[in-house]
Design a protein around this motif. Structure first.
Motif, mmCIF file in Angstrom:
data_model
loop_
_atom_site.group_PDB
_atom_site.id
_atom_site.type_symbol
_atom_site.label_atom_id
_atom_site.label_comp_id
_atom_site.label_asym_id
_atom_site.label_seq_id
_atom_site.Cartn_x
_atom_site.Cartn_y
_atom_site.Cartn_z
ATOM 1 N N VAL A 184 3.878 6.899 7.830
ATOM 2 C CA VAL A 184 3.227 8.055 7.195
ATOM 3 C C VAL A 184 3.954 9.357 7.553
ATOM 4 O O VAL A 184 4.122 10.241 6.716
ATOM 5 C CB VAL A 184 1.730 8.145 7.587
ATOM 6 C CG1 VAL A 184 1.087 9.361 6.938
ATOM 7 C CG2 VAL A 184 0.983 6.894 7.149
ATOM 8 N N ILE A 212 -1.230 -6.050 16.108
ATOM 9 C CA ILE A 212 -1.973 -4.946 15.499
ATOM 10 C C ILE A 212 -1.498 -3.598 16.057
ATOM 11 O O ILE A 212 -1.308 -2.640 15.316
ATOM 12 C CB ILE A 212 -3.495 -5.135 15.736
ATOM 13 C CG1 ILE A 212 -3.992 -6.321 14.900
ATOM 14 C CG2 ILE A 212 -4.267 -3.853 15.393
ATOM 15 C CD1 ILE A 212 -5.371 -6.831 15.287
ATOM 16 N N MET A 272 -12.111 6.801 11.212
ATOM 17 C CA MET A 272 -12.263 6.023 9.976
ATOM 18 C C MET A 272 -13.149 6.777 8.977
ATOM 19 O O MET A 272 -12.833 6.867 7.794
ATOM 20 C CB MET A 272 -12.861 4.647 10.315
ATOM 21 C CG MET A 272 -12.963 3.683 9.151
ATOM 22 S SD MET A 272 -11.358 3.239 8.426
ATOM 23 C CE MET A 272 -10.881 1.823 9.432
ATOM 24 N N ILE A 304 -7.851 2.046 13.409
ATOM 25 C CA ILE A 304 -7.785 0.636 13.816
ATOM 26 C C ILE A 304 -6.825 0.470 14.991
ATOM 27 O O ILE A 304 -7.108 -0.258 15.938
ATOM 28 C CB ILE A 304 -7.391 -0.274 12.641
ATOM 29 C CG1 ILE A 304 -8.251 0.033 11.399
ATOM 30 C CG2 ILE A 304 -7.571 -1.736 13.041
ATOM 31 C CD1 ILE A 304 -8.038 -0.909 10.232
ATOM 32 N N GLY A 305 -5.691 1.162 14.903
ATOM 33 C CA GLY A 305 -4.703 1.031 15.978
ATOM 34 C C GLY A 305 -5.259 1.446 17.335
ATOM 35 O O GLY A 305 -4.927 0.857 18.370
ATOM 36 N N LEU A 346 -6.795 6.492 8.937
ATOM 37 C CA LEU A 346 -7.242 5.106 8.751
ATOM 38 C C LEU A 346 -6.448 4.177 9.683
ATOM 39 O O LEU A 346 -7.009 3.382 10.434
ATOM 40 C CB LEU A 346 -7.013 4.703 7.283
ATOM 41 C CG LEU A 346 -7.650 3.442 6.691
ATOM 42 C CD1 LEU A 346 -7.211 3.266 5.243
ATOM 43 C CD2 LEU A 346 -7.379 2.189 7.451
ATOM 44 N N THR A 347 -5.130 4.299 9.620
ATOM 45 C CA THR A 347 -4.262 3.431 10.418
ATOM 46 C C THR A 347 -4.530 3.612 11.909
ATOM 47 O O THR A 347 -4.644 2.642 12.663
ATOM 48 C CB THR A 347 -2.779 3.751 10.133
ATOM 49 O OG1 THR A 347 -2.584 3.798 8.721
ATOM 50 C CG2 THR A 347 -1.865 2.701 10.734
ATOM 51 N N GLU A 348 -4.641 4.862 12.324
ATOM 52 C CA GLU A 348 -4.841 5.148 13.748
ATOM 53 C C GLU A 348 -6.233 4.748 14.208
ATOM 54 O O GLU A 348 -6.438 4.437 15.382
ATOM 55 C CB GLU A 348 -4.564 6.623 14.054
ATOM 56 C CG GLU A 348 -3.140 7.083 13.730
ATOM 57 C CD GLU A 348 -2.046 6.352 14.523
ATOM 58 O OE1 GLU A 348 -2.375 5.738 15.553
ATOM 59 O OE2 GLU A 348 -0.882 6.382 14.089
ATOM 60 N N SER A 389 0.282 -0.930 13.626
ATOM 61 C CA SER A 389 -0.320 0.381 13.363
ATOM 62 C C SER A 389 0.593 1.502 13.854
ATOM 63 O O SER A 389 0.678 2.557 13.223
ATOM 64 C CB SER A 389 -1.735 0.476 13.956
ATOM 65 O OG SER A 389 -1.714 0.229 15.333
ATOM 66 N N ILE A 398 -4.162 -4.820 8.306
ATOM 67 C CA ILE A 398 -4.429 -4.907 9.747
ATOM 68 C C ILE A 398 -5.561 -5.894 10.011
ATOM 69 O O ILE A 398 -5.500 -6.693 10.946
ATOM 70 C CB ILE A 398 -4.755 -3.524 10.341
ATOM 71 C CG1 ILE A 398 -3.702 -2.482 9.899
ATOM 72 C CG2 ILE A 398 -4.781 -3.615 11.869
ATOM 73 C CD1 ILE A 398 -3.846 -1.124 10.556
ATOM 74 N N ASP A 416 -4.437 8.426 5.132
ATOM 75 C CA ASP A 416 -3.746 7.168 5.464
ATOM 76 C C ASP A 416 -3.509 7.056 6.966
ATOM 77 O O ASP A 416 -3.704 5.997 7.567
ATOM 78 C CB ASP A 416 -2.382 7.106 4.754
ATOM 79 C CG ASP A 416 -2.516 6.939 3.246
ATOM 80 O OD1 ASP A 416 -3.606 6.593 2.774
ATOM 81 O OD2 ASP A 416 -1.497 7.159 2.538
ATOM 82 N N ALA A 417 -3.074 8.168 7.564
ATOM 83 C CA ALA A 417 -2.751 8.149 8.992
ATOM 84 C C ALA A 417 -4.016 7.943 9.827
ATOM 85 O O ALA A 417 -4.027 7.148 10.777
ATOM 86 C CB ALA A 417 -2.046 9.438 9.396
ATOM 87 N N LEU A 468 -0.491 11.299 19.350
ATOM 88 C CA LEU A 468 0.129 10.690 18.164
ATOM 89 C C LEU A 468 1.472 11.332 17.844
ATOM 90 O O LEU A 468 2.336 10.712 17.235
ATOM 91 C CB LEU A 468 -0.811 10.773 16.960
ATOM 92 C CG LEU A 468 -2.120 10.008 17.132
ATOM 93 C CD1 LEU A 468 -2.992 10.148 15.897
ATOM 94 C CD2 LEU A 468 -1.864 8.528 17.413
ATOM 95 N N LEU A 471 -4.085 -1.353 2.926
ATOM 96 C CA LEU A 471 -3.782 -0.908 4.302
ATOM 97 C C LEU A 471 -4.793 -1.512 5.283
ATOM 98 O O LEU A 471 -4.429 -2.127 6.287
ATOM 99 C CB LEU A 471 -3.843 0.626 4.361
ATOM 100 C CG LEU A 471 -3.273 1.399 5.552
ATOM 101 C CD1 LEU A 471 -3.493 2.889 5.358
ATOM 102 C CD2 LEU A 471 -3.783 0.973 6.887
ATOM 103 N N GLY A 484 1.689 4.166 11.125
ATOM 104 C CA GLY A 484 0.728 5.262 11.206
ATOM 105 C C GLY A 484 1.311 6.658 11.303
ATOM 106 O O GLY A 484 2.364 6.957 10.726
ATOM 107 N N ALA A 485 0.603 7.503 12.060
ATOM 108 C CA ALA A 485 0.870 8.949 12.106
ATOM 109 C C ALA A 485 2.242 9.292 12.652
ATOM 110 O O ALA A 485 2.788 10.354 12.343
ATOM 111 C CB ALA A 485 -0.202 9.629 12.957
ATOM 112 N N TYR A 526 0.844 -1.207 0.000
ATOM 113 C CA TYR A 526 0.000 0.000 0.000
ATOM 114 C C TYR A 526 0.872 1.248 0.000
ATOM 115 O O TYR A 526 0.601 2.220 -0.715
ATOM 116 C CB TYR A 526 -0.966 0.002 1.201
ATOM 117 C CG TYR A 526 -0.799 1.190 2.132
ATOM 118 C CD1 TYR A 526 -1.240 2.471 1.757
ATOM 119 C CD2 TYR A 526 -0.178 1.068 3.369
ATOM 120 C CE1 TYR A 526 -1.066 3.572 2.598
ATOM 121 C CE2 TYR A 526 0.000 2.149 4.212
ATOM 122 C CZ TYR A 526 -0.438 3.403 3.821
ATOM 123 O OH TYR A 526 -0.259 4.493 4.634
#
Lengths: 297, 297
Positions: free
Chosen positions: A156, A143, B80, B126-127, B122-124, A147, A126, B119-120, B29, A122, A151-152, A83
């Motif tokens: 990223v 997970i 999300m 789920i995280g 989305l990842t965060e 992440s 997960i 992207d960030a 974050l 992406l 992630g942030a 991704y």
């Protein structure tokens, strides 16, 4: 110079299993046909599979059977990496036409579908971890680590730093921070995930994490060096691009000779990590051979 | 017409808590400053917070305390949803300049940062679920459901269908499938997540899921209707855009009157779901008032 015969045999045995496993999982997603094709295209474009390979090698070093759950954790990481490549190649990002010797995702499927294929990979990266049969505690740890690495404040942020850094010259510390986040943290995660899968104790986990960090740094220095000394044919992507775009790289900041020296020092640290792991029951033969990656080509 | 006084009180009490909770989590974050700003910008742009509100309402309906873990599950869902708005608004997607009455993310931060902020988030999203103090089994269930609702066969597939559908006229079945995936599945997830947080039994879970599906469908029909009958001022985004772009909508396929009728039938189904839940100990007063959302404005 490490002998790489056994590593080559291991790769020849397990990487086809990984490809099959990823292909099967993609098929279960049952997505919109064009989106599904775009996801498969970039997964099937190949690459060295270094990140999932690292997970498989750590399991092998402790004699853990490479069952479906291990392959899922490895495949999940390759989804995450893929991704990031699709999004990094987008016109608004690095604007690359070629990746792994093939046209980039947006060149084939269009920019809109490329964004969506990245988003889907992406999410599924997960989500796949939550679908394994591993113990829930272990799933949650994987997970959480994945992440955080991506992630942030991980991958990223690294890509953000890379893009914004193009407009100025970074210090060595800033460059290392960008690279650690952009590339290093996902390689570090590979080692952390491997450690979780083999129930590593605290000291082993620390050594695995440190090995991942050193491997990640070596990986980036080497990649920067290759952009200077290699050819498009060998690399399957444009070279001399960093220089043309005035990118911050180790050779640019340090000079080529010093960059090679930094690479060797980092590899030395990685070998020390392996020596520590060997003392506590890891068979590090193949992991040591993996370091030969940086001397080949 | 439902009385919405108590719902308004509930919203006035809990939504500020949710905002604070999301703001605190964003601050932890510790990302690259520009990326962090871009993420916060879209989270703070507001909106109705319908999805997290649904989770909070289901917890309220069973008397579950709205503790930090509940707020995290709610906030995760809004992350999300917000990522999906940022990516949907991109020039290569729906190319929108205005969202929630403000310039869209890429208009303020640039197209590259907007992709990365999405992207960030989305990842965060789920995280964040993996970082709660909920039981690991529950965390895994939430993560599995959220990634399925938003991934390759959920929201991303819906957005793909929406984009590709622009080039042709869809049947009602195709349109409903696109909408269910694009909008419905995340609202359905809100109800499933609420059910998981209150330990709903099988029958209750089924009714909650069905309520979420009906709510999601009503939501989309209503949104399509509003695009025909409302004004930019009221909506905070462009209206009459669907028609101008020849988009597949319920009013276009059914006519406006029939679209209203479909809305009412769907709301009737949702009320039946609530009646079932009420029989098994849910206090559905506020959930019923939420259906009033579709008659206001």
């Amino acid at each position: 110079m490490e002998d790489k015969t056994q590593l080559a045999d291991f790769q020849a045995e397990v990487l086809p299993q990984l490809e099959t496993h990823m292909g099967k999982h993609l098929a279960t997603l049952n997505s919109a046909p064009k989106l599904q094709k775009a996801m498969s295209y970039s997964i099937e474009a190949g690459g060295k599979r270094i990140r999932p390979l690292m997970i498989l090698l750590i399991c092998q070093a402790r004699g853990r059977v490479l069952d479906d759950d291990v392959l899922s954790v490895a495949g999940s990481l390759e989804f995450m990496h893929t991704y990031s490549l699709i999004h990094d190649d987008l016109p608004e990002m690095d604007n690359d036409d070629l990746r792994r010797g093939k046209p980039t995702n947006h060149k084939v499927f269009g920019q809109d579908i490329a964004v969506l294929a990245g988003d889907a990979l992406l999410t599924e990266a997960i989500g796949w971890l939550a679908e394994t049969n591993l113990a829930p505690e272990l799933q949650v740890k994987l997970i959480k680590n994945l992440s955080q690495a991506s992630g942030a404040n991980g991958m990223v942020a690294g890509q953000t730093g890379d893009i914004l850094g193009e407009q100025k010259t970074l210090t060595l510390t800033e460059l290392m921070d960008v690279h650690r986040k952009k590339t290093g943290m996902l390689l570090e995660y590979a080692c952390v995930a491997g450690g979780l899968l083999v129930n590593a104790d605290e000291q082993q986990s620390e050594n695995l994490r440190s090995f991942g960090q050193n491997f990640g740094l070596a990986f980036q220095i080497y990649d920067d060096i290759l952009d200077v000394v290699s050819t498009t044919e060998k690399m399957g992507k444009k070279v001399h691009k960093d220089l043309a775009e005035n990118k911050n790289t180790f050779p640019r900041l340090l000079g080529l000779d010093q960059a090679y020296e930094a690479l060797n020092e980092t590899l030395e640290q990685a070998r020390k990590n392996l020596a520590q792991l060997a003392k506590t029951g890891f068979d590090v033969t193949l992991l040591a051979q993996l370091l030969g990656y940086f001397e080949a080509k």
